[in-house]
Design a protein around this motif. Structure first.
Motif, mmCIF file in Angstrom:
data_model
loop_
_atom_site.group_PDB
_atom_site.id
_atom_site.type_symbol
_atom_site.label_atom_id
_atom_site.label_comp_id
_atom_site.label_asym_id
_atom_site.label_seq_id
_atom_site.Cartn_x
_atom_site.Cartn_y
_atom_site.Cartn_z
ATOM 1 N N ARG A 44 44.846 -23.636 -38.661
ATOM 2 C CA ARG A 44 44.231 -24.232 -37.475
ATOM 3 C C ARG A 44 45.034 -23.904 -36.217
ATOM 4 N NH1 ARG A 44 44.238 -29.847 -38.453
ATOM 5 N NH2 ARG A 44 45.100 -30.280 -36.445
ATOM 6 N N MET A 45 46.353 -23.992 -36.314
ATOM 7 C CA MET A 45 47.202 -23.688 -35.158
ATOM 8 C C MET A 45 47.135 -22.206 -34.788
ATOM 9 S SD MET A 45 50.514 -26.203 -35.418
ATOM 10 C CE MET A 45 51.157 -25.499 -36.899
ATOM 11 N N LYS A 46 47.046 -21.344 -35.790
ATOM 12 C CA LYS A 46 46.940 -19.914 -35.503
ATOM 13 C C LYS A 46 45.619 -19.593 -34.801
ATOM 14 C CE LYS A 46 50.056 -18.016 -38.971
ATOM 15 N NZ LYS A 46 50.196 -17.140 -40.148
ATOM 16 N N LYS A 47 44.540 -20.262 -35.188
ATOM 17 C CA LYS A 47 43.255 -20.057 -34.512
ATOM 18 C C LYS A 47 43.335 -20.519 -33.065
ATOM 19 C CE LYS A 47 40.231 -20.240 -38.506
ATOM 20 N NZ LYS A 47 39.149 -20.939 -39.193
ATOM 21 N N ARG A 48 43.990 -21.662 -32.832
ATOM 22 C CA ARG A 48 44.179 -22.173 -31.472
ATOM 23 C C ARG A 48 45.022 -21.190 -30.664
ATOM 24 N NH1 ARG A 48 42.423 -25.142 -27.203
ATOM 25 N NH2 ARG A 48 44.192 -25.855 -25.978
ATOM 26 N N LYS A 49 46.051 -20.649 -31.292
ATOM 27 C CA LYS A 49 46.925 -19.695 -30.624
ATOM 28 C C LYS A 49 46.144 -18.438 -30.211
ATOM 29 C CE LYS A 49 51.041 -17.104 -31.542
ATOM 30 N NZ LYS A 49 51.861 -16.575 -32.581
ATOM 31 N N LEU A 50 45.270 -17.953 -31.085
ATOM 32 C CA LEU A 50 44.436 -16.796 -30.734
ATOM 33 C C LEU A 50 43.502 -17.114 -29.572
ATOM 34 C CD1 LEU A 50 43.501 -15.335 -34.224
ATOM 35 C CD2 LEU A 50 44.896 -14.249 -32.458
ATOM 36 N N TRP A 51 42.918 -18.324 -29.591
ATOM 37 C CA TRP A 51 42.051 -18.729 -28.487
ATOM 38 C C TRP A 51 42.850 -18.756 -27.190
ATOM 39 C CZ3 TRP A 51 42.157 -22.609 -24.908
ATOM 40 C CH2 TRP A 51 41.028 -22.731 -24.110
ATOM 41 N N LEU A 52 44.063 -19.301 -27.247
ATOM 42 C CA LEU A 52 44.915 -19.370 -26.058
ATOM 43 C C LEU A 52 45.218 -17.964 -25.536
ATOM 44 C CD1 LEU A 52 47.409 -22.139 -27.171
ATOM 45 C CD2 LEU A 52 45.850 -22.284 -25.223
ATOM 46 N N LYS A 53 45.508 -17.053 -26.448
ATOM 47 C CA LYS A 53 45.811 -15.675 -26.046
ATOM 48 C C LYS A 53 44.623 -15.057 -25.314
ATOM 49 C CE LYS A 53 47.320 -11.267 -27.953
ATOM 50 N NZ LYS A 53 47.644 -10.532 -29.167
ATOM 51 N N ASP A 54 43.415 -15.275 -25.836
ATOM 52 C CA ASP A 54 42.210 -14.752 -25.180
ATOM 53 C C ASP A 54 41.998 -15.394 -23.816
ATOM 54 O OD1 ASP A 54 41.708 -13.134 -27.365
ATOM 55 O OD2 ASP A 54 40.175 -14.457 -28.222
ATOM 56 N N GLU A 55 42.228 -16.697 -23.729
ATOM 57 C CA GLU A 55 42.054 -17.414 -22.470
ATOM 58 C C GLU A 55 43.091 -16.956 -21.441
ATOM 59 O OE1 GLU A 55 39.851 -20.290 -20.216
ATOM 60 O OE2 GLU A 55 39.448 -19.102 -22.007
ATOM 61 N N ILE A 56 44.325 -16.741 -21.886
ATOM 62 C CA ILE A 56 45.374 -16.228 -21.007
ATOM 63 C C ILE A 56 44.972 -14.864 -20.455
ATOM 64 C CG2 ILE A 56 47.737 -15.278 -21.008
ATOM 65 C CD1 ILE A 56 48.423 -17.625 -23.000
ATOM 66 N N ALA A 57 44.478 -13.992 -21.313
ATOM 67 C CA ALA A 57 44.051 -12.654 -20.881
ATOM 68 C C ALA A 57 42.897 -12.741 -19.881
ATOM 69 C CB ALA A 57 43.647 -11.814 -22.087
ATOM 70 N N ARG A 58 41.959 -13.651 -20.122
ATOM 71 C CA ARG A 58 40.822 -13.810 -19.219
ATOM 72 C C ARG A 58 41.288 -14.260 -17.829
ATOM 73 N NH1 ARG A 58 37.821 -17.423 -17.081
ATOM 74 N NH2 ARG A 58 38.800 -19.205 -18.088
ATOM 75 N N ILE A 59 42.201 -15.207 -17.792
ATOM 76 C CA ILE A 59 42.699 -15.706 -16.507
ATOM 77 C C ILE A 59 43.537 -14.641 -15.807
ATOM 78 C CG2 ILE A 59 44.220 -17.403 -15.408
ATOM 79 C CD1 ILE A 59 43.210 -19.429 -17.511
ATOM 80 N N GLU A 60 44.358 -13.925 -16.568
ATOM 81 C CA GLU A 60 45.146 -12.842 -15.967
ATOM 82 C C GLU A 60 44.232 -11.793 -15.351
ATOM 83 O OE1 GLU A 60 49.297 -12.923 -18.502
ATOM 84 O OE2 GLU A 60 47.668 -11.673 -19.254
ATOM 85 N N ASP A 61 43.109 -11.500 -16.007
ATOM 86 C CA ASP A 61 42.149 -10.542 -15.454
ATOM 87 C C ASP A 61 41.549 -11.040 -14.148
ATOM 88 O OD1 ASP A 61 42.583 -8.761 -17.505
ATOM 89 O OD2 ASP A 61 40.734 -9.261 -18.592
ATOM 90 N N GLN A 62 41.372 -12.359 -14.031
ATOM 91 C CA GLN A 62 40.839 -12.914 -12.784
ATOM 92 C C GLN A 62 41.886 -12.855 -11.676
ATOM 93 O OE1 GLN A 62 39.479 -16.806 -14.352
ATOM 94 N NE2 GLN A 62 37.523 -16.273 -13.400
ATOM 95 N N ILE A 63 43.139 -13.105 -12.013
ATOM 96 C CA ILE A 63 44.210 -13.091 -11.013
ATOM 97 C C ILE A 63 44.571 -11.651 -10.638
ATOM 98 C CG2 ILE A 63 46.618 -13.683 -10.546
ATOM 99 C CD1 ILE A 63 46.252 -16.109 -12.392
ATOM 100 N N PHE A 64 44.656 -10.796 -11.621
ATOM 101 C CA PHE A 64 45.070 -9.410 -11.430
ATOM 102 C C PHE A 64 43.983 -8.449 -11.898
ATOM 103 C CE2 PHE A 64 48.774 -11.949 -12.901
ATOM 104 C CZ PHE A 64 49.475 -12.022 -11.706
ATOM 105 N N PRO A 65 42.871 -8.361 -11.177
ATOM 106 C CA PRO A 65 41.797 -7.482 -11.628
ATOM 107 C C PRO A 65 42.237 -6.014 -11.601
ATOM 108 C CG PRO A 65 41.346 -8.274 -9.416
ATOM 109 C CD PRO A 65 42.590 -8.985 -9.903
ATOM 110 N N ASP A 66 41.701 -5.258 -12.541
ATOM 111 C CA ASP A 66 41.982 -3.812 -12.558
ATOM 112 C C ASP A 66 41.396 -3.187 -11.308
ATOM 113 O OD1 ASP A 66 43.218 -3.988 -15.013
ATOM 114 O OD2 ASP A 66 41.430 -3.401 -16.143
ATOM 115 N N ILE A 67 42.219 -2.396 -10.639
ATOM 116 C CA ILE A 67 41.734 -1.691 -9.467
ATOM 117 C C ILE A 67 41.620 -0.218 -9.834
ATOM 118 C CG2 ILE A 67 42.246 -1.026 -7.095
ATOM 119 C CD1 ILE A 67 43.713 -3.706 -6.791
ATOM 120 N N ILE A 68 40.394 0.267 -9.819
ATOM 121 C CA ILE A 68 40.145 1.655 -10.177
ATOM 122 C C ILE A 68 40.064 2.444 -8.880
ATOM 123 C CG2 ILE A 68 38.534 3.257 -11.251
ATOM 124 C CD1 ILE A 68 37.649 0.865 -13.041
#
Length: 69
Positions: A44-68
């Motif tokens: 259960r904790m590992k599943k939560r950890k994976l969700w957190l990792k995805d959420e962290i990546a999503r927020i980082e993408d909003q803060i630091f969008p890729d500039i092409i």
């Protein structure tokens, strides 16, 4: 840095998620090394950890969008 009013909120949320992710990582390691392993709780904790990792990546993408360029 982008002048978005939302960015400080995102940075705060990102910090909270990263902290929770680190805490879960440490707790999982403790539980895996314990004499009586609760595999269901660890899973259960590992599943939560994976969700957190995805959420962290999503927020980082909003803060630091890729500039092409």
């Amino acid at each position: 840095m982008h002048g978005s009013k939302e960015e400080p909120d995102l940075r705060q949320r990102l910090s909270e998620l990263q902290r929770e992710h680190r805490q879960l990582d440490a707790r999982i390691a403790e539980m895996e090394n314990a004499a009586a392993v609760n595999q269901i709780e660890i899973t259960r904790m590992k599943k939560r950890k994976l969700w957190l990792k995805d959420e962290i990546a999503r927020i980082e993408d909003q803060i630091f969008p890729d500039i092409i360029a």
